[in-house]
Design an enzyme around this catalytic site. Structure first.
Site, PDB file in Angstrom:
ATOM      1  N   ASP A 122       0.859  -1.194   0.000  1.00 27.92           N
ATOM      2  CA  ASP A 122       0.000   0.000   0.000  1.00 27.92           C
ATOM      3  C   ASP A 122       0.893   1.241   0.000  1.00 27.92           C
ATOM      4  O   ASP A 122       1.569   1.512   0.996  1.00 27.92           O
ATOM      5  CB  ASP A 122      -0.898   0.010   1.239  1.00 27.92           C
ATOM      6  CG  ASP A 122      -1.874   1.169   1.236  1.00 27.92           C
ATOM      7  OD1 ASP A 122      -3.066   0.937   0.997  1.00 27.92           O
ATOM      8  OD2 ASP A 122      -1.431   2.311   1.481  1.00 27.92           O
TER       9      ASP A 122
ATOM     10  N   GLU B  64       1.775   5.420  -0.385  1.00 28.23           N
ATOM     11  CA  GLU B  64       1.248   6.783  -0.278  1.00 28.23           C
ATOM     12  C   GLU B  64       1.969   7.629  -1.306  1.00 28.23           C
ATOM     13  O   GLU B  64       3.110   7.316  -1.688  1.00 28.23           O
ATOM     14  CB  GLU B  64       1.448   7.355   1.127  1.00 28.23           C
ATOM     15  CG  GLU B  64       0.805   6.539   2.222  1.00 28.23           C
ATOM     16  CD  GLU B  64      -0.690   6.315   2.038  1.00 28.23           C
ATOM     17  OE1 GLU B  64      -1.393   7.234   1.576  1.00 28.23           O
ATOM     18  OE2 GLU B  64      -1.159   5.201   2.350  1.00 28.23           O
TER      19      GLU B  64
ATOM     20  N   ASP C 166      -2.791   1.077  -6.294  1.00 28.30           N
ATOM     21  CA  ASP C 166      -1.372   1.093  -5.910  1.00 28.30           C
ATOM     22  C   ASP C 166      -0.456   0.687  -7.062  1.00 28.30           C
ATOM     23  O   ASP C 166       0.548   1.346  -7.335  1.00 28.30           O
ATOM     24  CB  ASP C 166      -1.149   0.166  -4.699  1.00 28.30           C
ATOM     25  CG  ASP C 166      -1.893   0.679  -3.495  1.00 28.30           C
ATOM     26  OD1 ASP C 166      -1.322   1.451  -2.721  1.00 28.30           O
ATOM     27  OD2 ASP C 166      -3.089   0.329  -3.349  1.00 28.30           O
TER      28      ASP C 166
ATOM     29  N   HIS D  39      -4.349   6.185   6.069  1.00 29.75           N
ATOM     30  CA  HIS D  39      -3.525   6.847   5.044  1.00 29.75           C
ATOM     31  C   HIS D  39      -2.050   6.935   5.435  1.00 29.75           C
ATOM     32  O   HIS D  39      -1.279   7.598   4.744  1.00 29.75           O
ATOM     33  CB  HIS D  39      -4.061   8.227   4.660  1.00 29.75           C
ATOM     34  CG  HIS D  39      -5.479   8.201   4.179  1.00 29.75           C
ATOM     35  ND1 HIS D  39      -5.859   7.537   3.027  1.00 29.75           N
ATOM     36  CD2 HIS D  39      -6.600   8.741   4.714  1.00 29.75           C
ATOM     37  CE1 HIS D  39      -7.164   7.680   2.882  1.00 29.75           C
ATOM     38  NE2 HIS D  39      -7.644   8.395   3.883  1.00 29.75           N
TER      39      HIS D  39
ATOM     40  N   ASP E  15      -1.799   1.238   6.966  1.00 30.18           N
ATOM     41  CA  ASP E  15      -2.747   0.662   5.998  1.00 30.18           C
ATOM     42  C   ASP E  15      -2.372  -0.788   5.684  1.00 30.18           C
ATOM     43  O   ASP E  15      -3.217  -1.689   5.651  1.00 30.18           O
ATOM     44  CB  ASP E  15      -2.746   1.468   4.689  1.00 30.18           C
ATOM     45  CG  ASP E  15      -3.532   2.778   4.800  1.00 30.18           C
ATOM     46  OD1 ASP E  15      -4.238   2.976   5.807  1.00 30.18           O
ATOM     47  OD2 ASP E  15      -3.430   3.601   3.870  1.00 30.18           O
TER      48      ASP E  15
HETATM   49  P1  AMP Z   1      -4.563   5.504   0.675  1.00 33.16           P
HETATM   50  O1  AMP Z   1      -3.880   4.217   0.368  1.00 33.16           O
HETATM   51  O2  AMP Z   1      -6.036   5.436   0.735  1.00 33.16           O
HETATM   52  O3  AMP Z   1      -3.976   6.057   1.924  1.00 33.16           O
HETATM   53  O4  AMP Z   1      -4.239   6.514  -0.485  1.00 33.16           O
HETATM   54  C1  AMP Z   1      -3.084   6.439  -1.271  1.00 33.16           C
HETATM   55  C2  AMP Z   1      -2.809   7.793  -1.867  1.00 33.16           C
HETATM   56  O5  AMP Z   1      -3.962   8.222  -2.611  1.00 33.16           O
HETATM   57  C3  AMP Z   1      -2.562   8.928  -0.888  1.00 33.16           C
HETATM   58  O6  AMP Z   1      -1.228   8.962  -0.421  1.00 33.16           O
HETATM   59  C4  AMP Z   1      -2.862  10.113  -1.768  1.00 33.16           C
HETATM   60  O7  AMP Z   1      -1.816  10.382  -2.656  1.00 33.16           O
HETATM   61  C5  AMP Z   1      -4.052   9.618  -2.574  1.00 33.16           C
HETATM   62  N1  AMP Z   1      -5.309  10.015  -1.903  1.00 33.16           N
HETATM   63  C6  AMP Z   1      -6.014   9.294  -1.015  1.00 33.16           C
HETATM   64  N2  AMP Z   1      -7.098   9.953  -0.609  1.00 33.16           N
HETATM   65  C7  AMP Z   1      -7.082  11.143  -1.262  1.00 33.16           C
HETATM   66  C8  AMP Z   1      -7.919  12.296  -1.296  1.00 33.16           C
HETATM   67  N3  AMP Z   1      -9.039  12.364  -0.561  1.00 33.16           N
HETATM   68  N4  AMP Z   1      -7.583  13.320  -2.105  1.00 33.16           N
HETATM   69  C9  AMP Z   1      -6.477  13.278  -2.875  1.00 33.16           C
HETATM   70  N5  AMP Z   1      -5.631  12.226  -2.893  1.00 33.16           N
HETATM   71  C10 AMP Z   1      -5.922  11.176  -2.101  1.00 33.16           C
HETATM   72 MG    MG Z   2      -2.574   3.954   2.094  1.00 26.60          MG
END
Ligand code: AMP
Ligand code: MG
Length: 257
Positions: A51, A53, A151, A209, A214
């Site tokens: 996962d 970021e 991802d 996040h 995650d």
């Molecule tokens: P996550 O695995 O859900 O934490 O998200 C992976 C990546 O997606 C984050 O590091 C952001 O780059 C992007 N991301 C997630 N949620 C958002 C959001 N609400 N707005 C913009 N980018 C997002």
């Molecule tokens: Mg994440």
């Protein structure tokens, strides 16, 4: 569910479990209630929960040039779904090295952290040493497990373009999207990490996040699914998604329990 009297203990075999041709049984895997669960042999020897970021802006759409800033993977072996080792690195972005306030707030990653981190290609060299150490995708079969397609399909693809490198072969083969697996295995709507954890009465551990948190929660879900008899077949692929987007969307709809 049926009772199978042919075994010493009172074994309960689910309908899904009965469909497998290849079963192994461990008495170490008894439930608290004494019911012995039957674990199926998995198609891969190892799995890498994954996962990332990435840099982001509020409202940044599909075309936003996200750069990977955190790259955590948890290696689990498929006969126990126990953690073998964690590979975790932060990554320094190149085209937009200054993180937006939105991104820092979302991911909890600081500017200082990425400033002192390796570039993506440098980090990949370390990751490949980790893969080599465990002989993954080589002597030992392996598949990534992600929460959703983003991802690998989006973040890895975009990052390789930005870094001007070919997508590594291990990111160019099918992987396991646990959202798809979960909804098919439990015959429910697709849901996020919180939704999947709630099935087991669990709450998210850590910070949402944060890549490492995650991925730890992803590994918890994977282990619970394995305990329930799920088979971790690959179900997500790069080119197929582009070709069969509509049909895949239709297939994703399933009955609520
Ligand atoms: P996550 O695995 O859900 O934490 O998200 C992976 C990546 O997606 C984050 O590091 C952001 O780059 C992007 N991301 C997630 N949620 C958002 C959001 N609400 N707005 C913009 N980018 C997002
Ligand atoms: Mg994440």
């Amino acid at each position: 569910m049926i009772n199978n009297k042919s075994f010493e203990d009172n074994i309960i075999i689910s309908d899904a479990q009965q469909q497998s041709s290849s079963l192994f049984i461990s008495k170490d895997n008894n439930d608290d209630d004494g019911v012995m669960k039957i674990k199926k042999e998995q198609p891969f020897q190892y799995y890498l929960c994954f996962d990332v970021e990435a840099t982001c802006e509020k409202g940044g759409g599909f075309d936003y040039k996200n750069e990977i800033i955190e790259f955590p993977t948890i290696l689990i072996e498929s006969t126990t779904f126990e953690i073998v080792e964690i590979f975790h690195s932060y990554v320094k972005p190149s085209i937009k090295p200054i993180l937006s306030d939105f991104c820092k707030e979302l991911t909890g990653i600081s500017q200082t952290t990425v400033d002192v981190s390796p570039s993506f290609p440098e980090m990949l060299i370390e990751f490949q040493e980790f893969l080599h150490k465990h002989q993954l995708f080589y002597e030992n079969t392996c598949a990534f497990i992600t929460d959703g397609p983003w991802d690998i399909r989006d973040f890895i693809r975009k990052q390789c373009t930005i870094s001007q490198i070919d997508r590594p072969s291990y990111f160019s083969i099918p992987w396991v999207d646990i959202r798809i697996l979960f909804s098919r295995f439990y015959n429910c709507e697709r849901t996020n990490i919180d939704g999947m954890l709630s099935r087991y009465g669990l709450e998210f551990e850590g910070r949402r996040h944060s890549g490492i948190d995650d991925v730890k929660n992803l590994a918890i879900i994977a282990k619970r699914m394995w305990e329930d008899g799920a088979i971790f077949e690959v179900n997500e692929d790069f080119p197929k998604w582009k070709e069969n987007k509509k049909s895949r969307k239709r297939r994703g709809k399933c009955k609520k329990e």
